[in-house]
Structures are given as C-alpha cells and as structure tokens.
Design a protein around this motif. Sequence first.
Motif, PDB file in Angstrom:
ATOM      1  N   ASN A 182       0.826  -1.199   0.000  1.00 30.09           N
ATOM      2  CA  ASN A 182       0.000   0.000   0.000  1.00 30.09           C
ATOM      3  C   ASN A 182       0.862   1.252   0.000  1.00 30.09           C
ATOM      4  OD1 ASN A 182      -1.670  -2.250   1.132  1.00 30.09           O
ATOM      5  ND2 ASN A 182      -3.237  -0.666   1.049  1.00 30.09           N
ATOM      6  N   ASN A 183       0.882   1.956  -1.129  1.00 30.78           N
ATOM      7  CA  ASN A 183       1.561   3.240  -1.220  1.00 30.78           C
ATOM      8  C   ASN A 183       0.596   4.351  -0.811  1.00 30.78           C
ATOM      9  OD1 ASN A 183       4.186   3.382  -3.660  1.00 30.78           O
ATOM     10  ND2 ASN A 183       3.494   1.558  -2.593  1.00 30.78           N
ATOM     11  N   PHE A 184       1.148   5.369  -0.166  1.00 31.48           N
ATOM     12  CA  PHE A 184       0.349   6.551   0.158  1.00 31.48           C
ATOM     13  C   PHE A 184       1.242   7.771  -0.002  1.00 31.48           C
ATOM     14  CE2 PHE A 184       2.530   5.554   4.043  1.00 31.48           C
ATOM     15  CZ  PHE A 184       2.771   6.774   4.652  1.00 31.48           C
ATOM     16  N   LYS A 192      -8.880   6.492  -2.082  1.00 32.48           N
ATOM     17  CA  LYS A 192      -7.926   5.622  -1.405  1.00 32.48           C
ATOM     18  C   LYS A 192      -7.991   5.823   0.104  1.00 32.48           C
ATOM     19  CE  LYS A 192      -6.299   3.711  -5.161  1.00 32.48           C
ATOM     20  NZ  LYS A 192      -6.460   2.278  -5.459  1.00 32.48           N
ATOM     21  N   TYR A 193      -7.429   4.867   0.843  1.00 35.50           N
ATOM     22  CA  TYR A 193      -7.700   4.759   2.272  1.00 35.50           C
ATOM     23  C   TYR A 193      -7.267   5.990   3.071  1.00 35.50           C
ATOM     24  CZ  TYR A 193      -8.409   2.476   6.778  1.00 35.50           C
ATOM     25  OH  TYR A 193      -8.852   2.156   8.028  1.00 35.50           O
ATOM     26  N   VAL A 194      -6.035   6.459   2.892  1.00 33.67           N
ATOM     27  CA  VAL A 194      -5.537   7.561   3.715  1.00 33.67           C
ATOM     28  C   VAL A 194      -6.324   8.849   3.470  1.00 33.67           C
ATOM     29  CG1 VAL A 194      -3.545   9.046   4.195  1.00 33.67           C
ATOM     30  CG2 VAL A 194      -3.259   6.557   4.080  1.00 33.67           C
ATOM     31  N   ARG A 224      -1.534  -3.985   6.890  1.00 31.10           N
ATOM     32  CA  ARG A 224      -0.703  -3.831   5.691  1.00 31.10           C
ATOM     33  C   ARG A 224       0.672  -3.330   6.126  1.00 31.10           C
ATOM     34  NH1 ARG A 224      -4.920  -5.804   4.503  1.00 31.10           N
ATOM     35  NH2 ARG A 224      -6.386  -5.218   2.848  1.00 31.10           N
ATOM     36  N   TRP A 226       2.739  -0.382   4.988  1.00 33.16           N
ATOM     37  CA  TRP A 226       2.565   0.823   4.184  1.00 33.16           C
ATOM     38  C   TRP A 226       3.906   1.472   3.868  1.00 33.16           C
ATOM     39  CZ3 TRP A 226      -2.313   3.087   2.965  1.00 33.16           C
ATOM     40  CH2 TRP A 226      -3.419   2.395   3.479  1.00 33.16           C
ATOM     41  N   HIS A 228       5.536   5.228   1.749  1.00 35.09           N
ATOM     42  CA  HIS A 228       5.301   6.446   0.981  1.00 35.09           C
ATOM     43  C   HIS A 228       5.702   6.205  -0.467  1.00 35.09           C
ATOM     44  CE1 HIS A 228       5.565  10.649  -0.300  1.00 35.09           C
ATOM     45  NE2 HIS A 228       4.871  10.975   0.785  1.00 35.09           N
ATOM     46  N   GLU A 265       4.738  -3.513   9.737  1.00 33.40           N
ATOM     47  CA  GLU A 265       3.302  -3.710   9.575  1.00 33.40           C
ATOM     48  C   GLU A 265       2.536  -2.805  10.528  1.00 33.40           C
ATOM     49  OE1 GLU A 265       0.282  -7.432  10.361  1.00 33.40           O
ATOM     50  OE2 GLU A 265       2.134  -7.823   9.239  1.00 33.40           O
ATOM     51  N   ASN A 268      -5.171  -1.339  10.304  1.00 32.35           N
ATOM     52  CA  ASN A 268      -6.023  -0.249   9.801  1.00 32.35           C
ATOM     53  C   ASN A 268      -6.502   0.685  10.903  1.00 32.35           C
ATOM     54  OD1 ASN A 268      -5.741  -1.316   7.238  1.00 32.35           O
ATOM     55  ND2 ASN A 268      -7.618  -2.532   7.365  1.00 32.35           N
ATOM     56  N   ILE A 271      -3.764   3.103  11.692  1.00 28.28           N
ATOM     57  CA  ILE A 271      -3.708   4.144  10.670  1.00 28.28           C
ATOM     58  C   ILE A 271      -4.725   5.241  10.980  1.00 28.28           C
ATOM     59  CG2 ILE A 271      -4.211   4.660   8.242  1.00 28.28           C
ATOM     60  CD1 ILE A 271      -1.625   3.297   8.409  1.00 28.28           C
TER      61      ILE A 271
END
Length: 339
Positions: A182-184, A192-194, A224, A226, A228, A265, A268, A271
Amino acid sequence: MGTRVLLTGGLGFIGSHTVEHWLRNTDWEIIVMDALRFSGRIERLTDIECYNPDRVKVVWHDLRSPIHNQLKETIGPVDYIVNMASDSHVDRSITHPVPFVQNNVNLSLNMLEYAREVQPEKFIQISTDEVYGPAPHGHSHVEGEVLRPSNPYSASKAAQEMIAFSYWRTFGVPLIITNTMNNFGERQHPEKYVPMVMKRILHQEEIEVHGKQRPDGEWDIGARVWLHARNHADAVQFILKNVPIKYYDDDTPEPERFNIAGEREINNLEIVEMIGAILECPPLYKLVDFHTSRPGHDLRYSLDGTKLKEYGWNAPMTLEESFDKTINWTMKHTEWLTE
C-alpha cells in the motif's frame, strides 16, 4: 544523449511521485505515457516545484491499443521502460471485472510488444503484493512464492507478471518484476484509504475499520505494510541503477524479482488513530467484518523486503515522517480531497 526512461502511468499517483523523485535525484530524461482515463491528472506533474518540461515529455496514449509508429517516433530511443500503468481499484474490478482485466492484460501485452522492438536495457514490471493473496498471521511473502490472487484486480496483475515472464523466456525481454504494498502520499486519489480517512475525520463521519471477529469477541484488525510513494520511487531508481539483468537459461529459470515493502506492519485502526492524532481530531469508527463488507478483499497482506535491503537499498523516509508529510501537505492543499 543521457539516460532516457519511459514511464507508463506517470500521471497517476505513484507515477507522479516517481517522476518528481527522479527529477530531484537523477539527470534522466523522462517520457511519461498516460491515457488520463481515471486517476491520471496532469496537475500531478505541473504543480510540483521541480517540474521541468525540458526533462519531461508527456505523451497521451491508451495502452489498450498498440503503440503505433508515429508515437514510437515521438517517444524516441529509451534505455529503460517502467510499466506502472494499470487500473488498481479492487472494488471496480469486482463490479466490472471483464473490462478491468482486459485493460490490464492488454496494456501489458502492448508494452511488452513495444519492448521486443525497441530493446531497452531494462524493463521493470510494477506489480502488487495482492498477487500472493492473504498473508497468514506471522508470515510475510518472499519473492517467488505461489500466486493466489483473491479478486479480479490481483488476478489481472498476476496475469501481467506471467505474460512478462513468458516474454523474458521466449523473446529475451530484459525483465525485472517488483511487488509493492500500500503506497500513500500527497496527491493521492480521494477514494484511497488515507485521504478517505482524512475526509471522514475532518467531517466527523464514521469510518469502517475492517477486521475479523474471533469467537472470544475480540477482533483481528486488517493490516498492511505501508510505504510512501517516494520510497517506492527511490527503490525503483535503485533497481534500475544497480541490479543487473538475468537472462533465461538452464541455470537461471526465473527473472530477477524484488519486494518493495515498508518498514513495518501497521493495522487499519492504527492508521485511523495516527491520522486523527496528526489532525488533532478524534476519529469516529466501527469495526466491521472484512469479508461480509468487502467480498474478494483479504484481511492481511505482508511482504518480506529483506532481499532488496540486502542488495543495499534503504528507504529515504520513515513511516512517521511519511504520514506527517502527507497529512500536513494535504491540509494545505485540500483540493486533493475532492473528486
């Protein structure tokens, strides 16, 4: 002439961070190919501080169709090809599986056919952790494990890998496969999630946190690893500069492959709470069963990034730095939280 790189999907979220990072850290000339069909936005490039039109050439092409001769001339010679373009939204792959899978398979085929002709030094196929399916508790997938995709998106990415694998064996395409998680980061699509969590916290809306309830009533929260998008870009740059190509023979049955994973790791709920703390706004959330609410999704993904680290790569940004940078930048550019 210096190094020239063709990057597909360069107007998407991860692609634009890749262009930005390479502009800051290399002298490469970058040719961006994008169809602008869904998440691609030219502002992702033109709005960044270091954007340099003398080093970036943007060409429009829908990769569901082959690259025609006029476009080949426009692109010119290339040393590296990084095939990042793909539809990537799992929910859309479930609601519209046929066009979704056809898109990802056809674009991969057309890029590999192009690579057969122009013969770059390296061809990197960007793939996902989801091709391996869910990771059992305590296990992180290493390179080359059996592919067990759970949904049409991950199946389409597995298909891309296998088609590229066959072109490596049959036609000698100089392939390296990377799998990331998962990139953010800044300028991510608001679905997307963030950014979605940011929007709901700011509007005091309830956030669904996916997990699985155990018989004792406690919850296993989806998790996940995560990272950047800048870290991902740096890893691809490292691979292009430092990893030699393997060619198929009896002693080399597989091409080179690397996992590009984050440092640790995080689940969610962590996060959601981390974003709430940075925003100084307590989140409202409820725990929901992951499979009931999102059939075809997996509870946990995890990649083992040891191989790339042992090769010498280190991520330039920590997880905490990444989230601080993303949230604070987005709060100054809230237009990226709208569709």
